[in-house]
Motif scaffolding. Structure first.
Motif, PDB file in Angstrom:
ATOM      1  N   ILE A  76      50.139  40.290  49.888  1.00 31.80           N
ATOM      2  CA  ILE A  76      50.288  38.827  49.727  1.00 31.80           C
ATOM      3  C   ILE A  76      50.777  38.497  48.311  1.00 31.80           C
ATOM      4  O   ILE A  76      51.711  37.709  48.125  1.00 31.80           O
ATOM      5  CB  ILE A  76      48.931  38.124  49.967  1.00 31.80           C
ATOM      6  N   ASP A  77      50.148  39.109  47.302  1.00 29.55           N
ATOM      7  CA  ASP A  77      50.532  38.805  45.920  1.00 29.55           C
ATOM      8  C   ASP A  77      51.977  39.211  45.663  1.00 29.55           C
ATOM      9  O   ASP A  77      52.727  38.486  45.012  1.00 29.55           O
ATOM     10  CB  ASP A  77      49.594  39.511  44.931  1.00 29.55           C
ATOM     11  N   SER A  78      52.371  40.372  46.185  1.00 30.65           N
ATOM     12  CA  SER A  78      53.740  40.840  45.898  1.00 30.65           C
ATOM     13  C   SER A  78      54.766  39.905  46.542  1.00 30.65           C
ATOM     14  O   SER A  78      55.850  39.689  46.006  1.00 30.65           O
ATOM     15  CB  SER A  78      53.937  42.287  46.340  1.00 30.65           C
ATOM     16  N   ILE A  79      54.421  39.326  47.670  1.00 30.92           N
ATOM     17  CA  ILE A  79      55.344  38.380  48.320  1.00 30.92           C
ATOM     18  C   ILE A  79      55.418  37.076  47.511  1.00 30.92           C
ATOM     19  O   ILE A  79      56.502  36.599  47.160  1.00 30.92           O
ATOM     20  CB  ILE A  79      54.873  38.066  49.767  1.00 30.92           C
ATOM     21  N   TYR A  80      54.265  36.506  47.197  1.00 30.72           N
ATOM     22  CA  TYR A  80      54.252  35.164  46.589  1.00 30.72           C
ATOM     23  C   TYR A  80      54.593  35.162  45.098  1.00 30.72           C
ATOM     24  O   TYR A  80      55.077  34.162  44.582  1.00 30.72           O
ATOM     25  CB  TYR A  80      52.926  34.453  46.875  1.00 30.72           C
ATOM     26  N   LYS A  81      54.384  36.320  44.414  1.00 32.23           N
ATOM     27  CA  LYS A  81      54.745  36.374  42.984  1.00 32.23           C
ATOM     28  C   LYS A  81      56.246  36.170  42.815  1.00 32.23           C
ATOM     29  O   LYS A  81      56.697  35.652  41.802  1.00 32.23           O
ATOM     30  CB  LYS A  81      54.334  37.736  42.403  1.00 32.23           C
ATOM     31  N   GLN A  82      57.029  36.575  43.820  1.00 33.47           N
ATOM     32  CA  GLN A  82      58.488  36.451  43.718  1.00 33.47           C
ATOM     33  C   GLN A  82      58.947  35.002  43.774  1.00 33.47           C
ATOM     34  O   GLN A  82      60.090  34.689  43.504  1.00 33.47           O
ATOM     35  CB  GLN A  82      59.151  37.204  44.868  1.00 33.47           C
ATOM     36  N   GLN A  83      58.045  34.118  44.204  1.00 37.25           N
ATOM     37  CA  GLN A  83      58.473  32.734  44.438  1.00 37.25           C
ATOM     38  C   GLN A  83      58.336  31.837  43.211  1.00 37.25           C
ATOM     39  O   GLN A  83      58.675  30.653  43.278  1.00 37.25           O
ATOM     40  CB  GLN A  83      57.695  32.161  45.628  1.00 37.25           C
ATOM     41  N   ASP A  91      31.773  26.010  33.591  1.00 37.28           N
ATOM     42  CA  ASP A  91      31.619  27.085  34.575  1.00 37.28           C
ATOM     43  C   ASP A  91      32.752  27.083  35.591  1.00 37.28           C
ATOM     44  O   ASP A  91      33.230  28.135  36.004  1.00 37.28           O
ATOM     45  CB  ASP A  91      30.299  26.923  35.335  1.00 37.28           C
ATOM     46  N   PHE A  92      33.162  25.873  35.993  1.00 33.23           N
ATOM     47  CA  PHE A  92      34.243  25.793  36.973  1.00 33.23           C
ATOM     48  C   PHE A  92      35.500  26.455  36.413  1.00 33.23           C
ATOM     49  O   PHE A  92      36.088  27.347  37.032  1.00 33.23           O
ATOM     50  CB  PHE A  92      34.542  24.331  37.350  1.00 33.23           C
ATOM     51  N   LEU A  93      35.900  26.021  35.198  1.00 32.12           N
ATOM     52  CA  LEU A  93      37.160  26.528  34.636  1.00 32.12           C
ATOM     53  C   LEU A  93      37.066  28.012  34.282  1.00 32.12           C
ATOM     54  O   LEU A  93      37.991  28.784  34.548  1.00 32.12           O
ATOM     55  CB  LEU A  93      37.557  25.710  33.405  1.00 32.12           C
ATOM     56  N   GLU A  94      35.938  28.400  33.680  1.00 35.70           N
ATOM     57  CA  GLU A  94      35.822  29.824  33.297  1.00 35.70           C
ATOM     58  C   GLU A  94      35.843  30.733  34.520  1.00 35.70           C
ATOM     59  O   GLU A  94      36.491  31.778  34.511  1.00 35.70           O
ATOM     60  CB  GLU A  94      34.537  30.041  32.485  1.00 35.70           C
ATOM     61  N   SER A  95      35.159  30.313  35.578  1.00 35.61           N
ATOM     62  CA  SER A  95      35.146  31.162  36.781  1.00 35.61           C
ATOM     63  C   SER A  95      36.510  31.125  37.468  1.00 35.61           C
ATOM     64  O   SER A  95      36.963  32.118  38.028  1.00 35.61           O
ATOM     65  CB  SER A  95      34.012  30.765  37.718  1.00 35.61           C
ATOM     66  N   ALA A  96      37.200  29.981  37.403  1.00 32.49           N
ATOM     67  CA  ALA A  96      38.540  29.898  37.996  1.00 32.49           C
ATOM     68  C   ALA A  96      39.495  30.852  37.269  1.00 32.49           C
ATOM     69  O   ALA A  96      40.339  31.508  37.893  1.00 32.49           O
ATOM     70  CB  ALA A  96      39.061  28.468  37.942  1.00 32.49           C
ATOM     71  N   GLU A  97      39.353  30.919  35.970  1.00 35.28           N
ATOM     72  CA  GLU A  97      40.220  31.829  35.210  1.00 35.28           C
ATOM     73  C   GLU A  97      39.996  33.292  35.618  1.00 35.28           C
ATOM     74  O   GLU A  97      40.892  34.125  35.500  1.00 35.28           O
ATOM     75  CB  GLU A  97      40.019  31.639  33.698  1.00 35.28           C
ATOM     76  N   GLN A  98      38.811  33.596  36.110  1.00 36.43           N
ATOM     77  CA  GLN A  98      38.518  34.970  36.565  1.00 36.43           C
ATOM     78  C   GLN A  98      39.048  35.258  37.972  1.00 36.43           C
ATOM     79  O   GLN A  98      39.393  36.377  38.298  1.00 36.43           O
ATOM     80  CB  GLN A  98      36.992  35.196  36.640  1.00 36.43           C
ATOM     81  N   HIS A  99      39.054  34.216  38.839  1.00 31.66           N
ATOM     82  CA  HIS A  99      39.245  34.492  40.268  1.00 31.66           C
ATOM     83  C   HIS A  99      40.343  33.683  40.967  1.00 31.66           C
ATOM     84  O   HIS A  99      40.727  34.029  42.085  1.00 31.66           O
ATOM     85  CB  HIS A  99      37.933  34.211  41.025  1.00 31.66           C
ATOM     86  N   TYR A 100      40.799  32.600  40.384  1.00 32.45           N
ATOM     87  CA  TYR A 100      41.635  31.640  41.107  1.00 32.45           C
ATOM     88  C   TYR A 100      43.114  31.839  40.772  1.00 32.45           C
ATOM     89  O   TYR A 100      43.517  31.669  39.625  1.00 32.45           O
ATOM     90  CB  TYR A 100      41.170  30.229  40.733  1.00 32.45           C
ATOM     91  N   PHE A 101      43.897  32.242  41.735  1.00 30.91           N
ATOM     92  CA  PHE A 101      45.335  32.461  41.552  1.00 30.91           C
ATOM     93  C   PHE A 101      45.626  33.234  40.266  1.00 30.91           C
ATOM     94  O   PHE A 101      46.486  32.832  39.463  1.00 30.91           O
ATOM     95  CB  PHE A 101      46.106  31.136  41.565  1.00 30.91           C
ATOM     96  N   TRP A 117      40.319  33.738  45.119  1.00 29.26           N
ATOM     97  CA  TRP A 117      40.980  32.637  45.867  1.00 29.26           C
ATOM     98  C   TRP A 117      42.438  32.736  45.442  1.00 29.26           C
ATOM     99  O   TRP A 117      42.780  32.410  44.318  1.00 29.26           O
ATOM    100  CB  TRP A 117      40.371  31.291  45.506  1.00 29.26           C
ATOM    101  N   GLY A 118      43.304  33.226  46.306  1.00 35.11           N
ATOM    102  CA  GLY A 118      44.679  33.499  45.894  1.00 35.11           C
ATOM    103  C   GLY A 118      45.712  32.974  46.876  1.00 35.11           C
ATOM    104  O   GLY A 118      45.464  32.027  47.637  1.00 35.11           O
ATOM    105  N   ALA A 119      46.875  33.625  46.849  1.00 34.69           N
ATOM    106  CA  ALA A 119      48.047  33.127  47.583  1.00 34.69           C
ATOM    107  C   ALA A 119      47.868  33.151  49.105  1.00 34.69           C
ATOM    108  O   ALA A 119      48.654  32.529  49.824  1.00 34.69           O
ATOM    109  CB  ALA A 119      49.282  33.923  47.171  1.00 34.69           C
ATOM    110  N   GLU A 120      46.832  33.855  49.576  1.00 34.70           N
ATOM    111  CA  GLU A 120      46.548  33.819  51.023  1.00 34.70           C
ATOM    112  C   GLU A 120      46.199  32.402  51.489  1.00 34.70           C
ATOM    113  O   GLU A 120      46.208  32.112  52.677  1.00 34.70           O
ATOM    114  CB  GLU A 120      45.412  34.801  51.381  1.00 34.70           C
ATOM    115  N   THR A 121      45.880  31.511  50.534  1.00 31.76           N
ATOM    116  CA  THR A 121      45.469  30.155  50.903  1.00 31.76           C
ATOM    117  C   THR A 121      46.640  29.173  50.949  1.00 31.76           C
ATOM    118  O   THR A 121      46.446  28.010  51.290  1.00 31.76           O
ATOM    119  CB  THR A 121      44.450  29.601  49.875  1.00 31.76           C
ATOM    120  N   LEU A 122      47.836  29.632  50.590  1.00 30.27           N
ATOM    121  CA  LEU A 122      48.968  28.708  50.505  1.00 30.27           C
ATOM    122  C   LEU A 122      49.469  28.327  51.890  1.00 30.27           C
ATOM    123  O   LEU A 122      49.590  29.170  52.783  1.00 30.27           O
ATOM    124  CB  LEU A 122      50.106  29.332  49.696  1.00 30.27           C
TER     125      LEU A 122
END
Ligand SMILES: CC(=O)N[C@H]1[C@@H](OP(=O)(O)OP(=O)(O)OC[C@H]2O[C@@H](n3ccc(=O)[nH]c3=O)[C@H](O)[C@@H]2O)O[C@H](CO)[C@H](O)[C@@H]1O
Ligand SMILES: [Mn+2]
Length: 352
Positions: A103-110, A130-140, A218-223
């Motif tokens: 998924i990442d290899s497909i969407y990184k190209q976009q 906490d929201f922002l720090e945890s997002a920086e670890q896991h979100y996109f 939480w990544g590009a699989e959610t797009l």
């Protein structure tokens, strides 16, 4: 006589031929623009002849990287304890039904930009760090993410170290006295943000609650075009028990024998165009209810559920994407990605 008739047929034939050539040319020039600069034929000429920009929309295939190695997909083996597709053929995303490397290899190209909105008014500013720090670890992770934080206290926003291509935009909004008004007013703010600032800035948007923390990817699989998240409290109960608005006087009304899933108000997203239509519609319906002195049982969440009943999401995220407490378990939840932060309501809300 005969000569005249032949002449008329020849003229007619010539006209049809030039018409066809003209049509073909329009199509060609349009296709060329698509490949060179995204989708530029999306400019709209209004009745007054004004050229209005439409949504930034790129045409991509799901291009894969040559030589990328990953597990062979199976037609026969998959998760059997949960449904992975809705009755209208939208995928339901669960751990185990996607390959994150692929998924990442497909969407990184976009070369995507993901706008992400959160609101922190009153005492909810305590959740921002906490929201922002945890997002920086896991979100996109590895993608371009622009957070938009709406708050009545910009001075209280903590410094959070952001990754490359990631940034925080803080916008000041007036304080409101009722938590219900804060929650509901998000729809109008989002509608205006998309209209005024995000067109040509972002490709996708996710709108999230701030009293939440990421624990897993939480990544590009959610797009997707229009994305809803199945609510963690009501994913395993009959539709008659969903906490939809049941009073016919409200625009959010859903009768007991209708409804697909119960969606969380705390997370939704998709393309700018689709989310703009969603927020605009919900804002309008909320205003009609307010004019009729009725407030839906779960405010904008009730209107969101009505919207998703009539405008089916193109992708559904399982409750892994909005769980109710990181310490709570359920057999189907193999990973908690984003969860509510348990809170003492009396402590954080301005009113009951
Ligand atoms: C898990 C889930 O689906 N939660 C939904 C649910 O309850 P919740 O208990 O999750 O609602 P909530 O208190 O978190 O309020 C929703 C959001 O409004 C903002 N806020 C609220 C109060 C306040 O004083 N300051 C402030 O900034 C903040 O961004 C918060 O995350 O129902 C609400 C509407 O009734 C919303 O639809 C929530 O998204
Ligand atoms: Mn919340």
């Amino acid at each position: 006589m005969m000569v005249r008739q032949n002449f008329l047929i020849a003229v007619l034939f010539g006209m049809i031929l030039s018409g066809l050539i003209y049509l073909n040319n329009i199509q060609c020039s349009c296709n060329q623009q698509i490949t060179e600069q995204g989708f530029n034929c999306s400019q709209q000429i209004t009745e007054q002849g004004i050229i209005k920009p439409k949504w930034k929309q790129k045409i991509f295939g799901l291009r894969s990287t040559p030589g990328l190695l990953y597990n062979q997909p199976s037609v026969l083996v998959g998760r059997t304890d949960v449904a992975s597709v809705s009755p209208w053929s939208a995928p339901i995303i669960w751990e185990g039904n996607f390959d994150s490397t692929l998924i990442d290899s497909i969407y990184k190209q976009q070369n995507l930009t993901i706008a992400t909105t959160v609101f922190a008014l009153g005492k909810y500013t305590r959740f921002v760090k906490d929201f922002l720090e945890s997002a920086e670890q896991h979100y996109f992770v590895g993608f371009r993410v622009h957070y938009y934080l709406f708050t009545d206290q910009p001075e209280s926003v903590p410094e959070v170290k952001m990754g490359e291509n990631r940034g925080l935009i803080v916008q000041k909004v007036p304080s409101l006295n009722r938590w219900q008004d804060i929650s509901m007013s998000r729809m109008e703010k989002l509608e205006k943000l998309i209209e005024n600032e995000l067109v040509n800035e972002a490709d996708y948007i996710f709108c999230l609650d701030i009293d939440a923390k990421f624990y897993g990817r939480w990544g590009a699989e959610t797009l997707g075009r229009l994305v809803g998240v199945i609510h963690p409290w009501l994913f395993n109960v009959p539709r008659s028990q969903f906490t939809y608005e049941r009073r016919p006087e409200s625009k959010a009304y859903i009768p007991v024998e209708e409804g697909d899933y119960y969606y969380a108000g705390a997370a939704f997203g998709g393309s700018l165009e689709d989310v703009h239509h969603l927020t605009k519609t919900c804002r309008e319906q909320l205003q009609i209810d307010a004019a009729n002195s009725i407030e839906a049982v779960w405010q904008e969440e009730s209107h969101l559920n009505k919207y998703f009943l009539l405008n089916k999401p193109s992708k559904l995220l399982s409750p892994e994407y909005m769980w109710w407490d990181v310490n709570e378990k359920a057999a189907q939840i193999k990973i908690v990605r984003l969860t509510n932060v348990p809170k003492n309501y009396a402590d954080v809300r301005p009113n009951p």
